[in-house]
Design an enzyme around this catalytic site. Sequence first.
Site, PDB file in Angstrom:
ATOM      1  N   CYS A 117       0.568  -1.349  -0.052  1.00  0.00           N
ATOM      2  CA  CYS A 117      -0.384  -0.601   0.215  1.00  0.00           C
ATOM      3  C   CYS A 117       1.283   1.416  -0.127  1.00  0.00           C
ATOM      4  O   CYS A 117       0.325   2.119  -0.991  1.00  0.00           O
ATOM      5  CB  CYS A 117      -1.139  -0.259   1.070  1.00  0.00           C
ATOM      6  SG  CYS A 117      -2.083   1.176   0.928  1.00  0.00           S
ATOM      7  N   CYS A 118       2.027   1.174   0.781  1.00  0.00           N
ATOM      8  CA  CYS A 118       2.752   2.352   0.662  1.00  0.00           C
ATOM      9  C   CYS A 118       3.356   2.532  -0.272  1.00  0.00           C
ATOM     10  O   CYS A 118       3.792   3.526  -0.643  1.00  0.00           O
ATOM     11  CB  CYS A 118       3.578   2.171   1.873  1.00  0.00           C
ATOM     12  SG  CYS A 118       3.052   2.651   3.227  1.00  0.00           S
ATOM     13  N   CYS A 200      -1.147   7.881   7.646  1.00  0.00           N
ATOM     14  CA  CYS A 200      -2.293   8.108   7.276  1.00  0.00           C
ATOM     15  C   CYS A 200      -3.982   7.796   8.391  1.00  0.00           C
ATOM     16  O   CYS A 200      -2.799   6.943   9.666  1.00  0.00           O
ATOM     17  CB  CYS A 200      -2.422   6.760   5.803  1.00  0.00           C
ATOM     18  SG  CYS A 200      -2.012   7.714   4.830  1.00  0.00           S
ATOM     19  N   CYS A 205      -2.250   1.828  10.381  1.00  0.00           N
ATOM     20  CA  CYS A 205      -1.375   2.615  10.355  1.00  0.00           C
ATOM     21  C   CYS A 205      -1.316   4.090  11.165  1.00  0.00           C
ATOM     22  O   CYS A 205       0.253   4.497  10.889  1.00  0.00           O
ATOM     23  CB  CYS A 205      -1.437   3.453   8.522  1.00  0.00           C
ATOM     24  SG  CYS A 205      -1.686   2.817   7.490  1.00  0.00           S
ATOM     25  N   CYS A 228       7.452   4.068   5.407  1.00  0.00           N
ATOM     26  CA  CYS A 228       6.022   3.850   4.727  1.00  0.00           C
ATOM     27  C   CYS A 228       7.549   3.154   3.901  1.00  0.00           C
ATOM     28  O   CYS A 228       6.788   3.066   3.078  1.00  0.00           O
ATOM     29  CB  CYS A 228       6.366   5.444   4.219  1.00  0.00           C
ATOM     30  SG  CYS A 228       6.703   6.849   4.087  1.00  0.00           S
TER      31      CYS A 228
HETATM   32  S1  SF4 Z   1       0.442   4.342   5.536  1.00  0.00           S
HETATM   33 FE1  SF4 Z   1      -1.262   3.104   5.903  1.00  0.00          FE
HETATM   34  S2  SF4 Z   1      -2.962   3.659   4.124  1.00  0.00           S
HETATM   35 FE2  SF4 Z   1      -1.264   4.992   3.985  1.00  0.00          FE
HETATM   36  S3  SF4 Z   1       0.505   4.185   2.300  1.00  0.00           S
HETATM   37 FE3  SF4 Z   1       0.186   3.477   3.775  1.00  0.00          FE
HETATM   38  S4  SF4 Z   1      -0.266   1.603   4.390  1.00  0.00           S
HETATM   39 FE4  SF4 Z   1      -1.171   2.991   2.798  1.00  0.00          FE
END
Ligand code: SF4
Length: 232
Positions: A117-118, A200, A205, A228
């Site tokens: 996701c990051c 986030c 997170c 991240c």
């Molecule tokens: S902090 Fe969480 S929601 Fe944001 S990009 Fe990374 S995994 Fe995704």
Amino acid sequence: MTSTVDHEAIATAAGRDLEEASAQDVLRWAAETFGKRFCVTSSMEDAVVAHLASSVFPGVDVVFLDTGYHFAETIGTRDAVAAVMPVNVITLTPLQTVAEQDAQYGPHLHDRDPDLCCSLRKVEPLNRGLGGYDAWATGLRRDESPTRANTPVVSWDPKRRKVKIAPIARWTQEDVDAYVAANGVLLNPLLWEGYTSVGCSPLSCTRKPVEGEEARAGRWAGSGKTECGIHL
Ligand code: SF4
């Protein structure tokens, strides 16, 4: 224009020469060396580095990654920075909306695979967005976490082939607080609610730290993930 090889040499020399320099002097050097090919990145947890940079380089580009998962307070901080500070805020967005990502990878990817996701929502957009710059500044500080304890003030970012600048690397939280108080620097309102690091909004997170935890303990808490990927 100098080559990337020259930039690596510039970064190495500056890392040695500017280790003891003030944050303003580091940023002044960056502005004089790279001009408009220098930017500041900001998570909008606070506007400290943006404020410092704008004081020596009015109109400096301030790059913000809008992951689509931010707290409303973070977007509000970005908008306030753009409205009242002499900076040029640039918002970068991922290639996919959250809905498109959910359709491809399934919902709540941040809970199942935060690294992916990051990578999709932070690392790729930043790498793309930094394409037009030779140097970028961040708000990394050595006292934030053990993984940041050796952060150089100026270094070569070999992955992106950019000069990476951490003008407040040597600052403590007390230094930050004093600068904010003396200059009326904008802060993310979540800092008054007990958050000490704002990322986030999914609970996996960002959560508030508990008594005695380090500032970034609430980021991806319990997952073993500490960064991240932007700063790895
Ligand atoms: S902090 Fe969480 S929601 Fe944001 S990009 Fe990374 S995994 Fe995704």
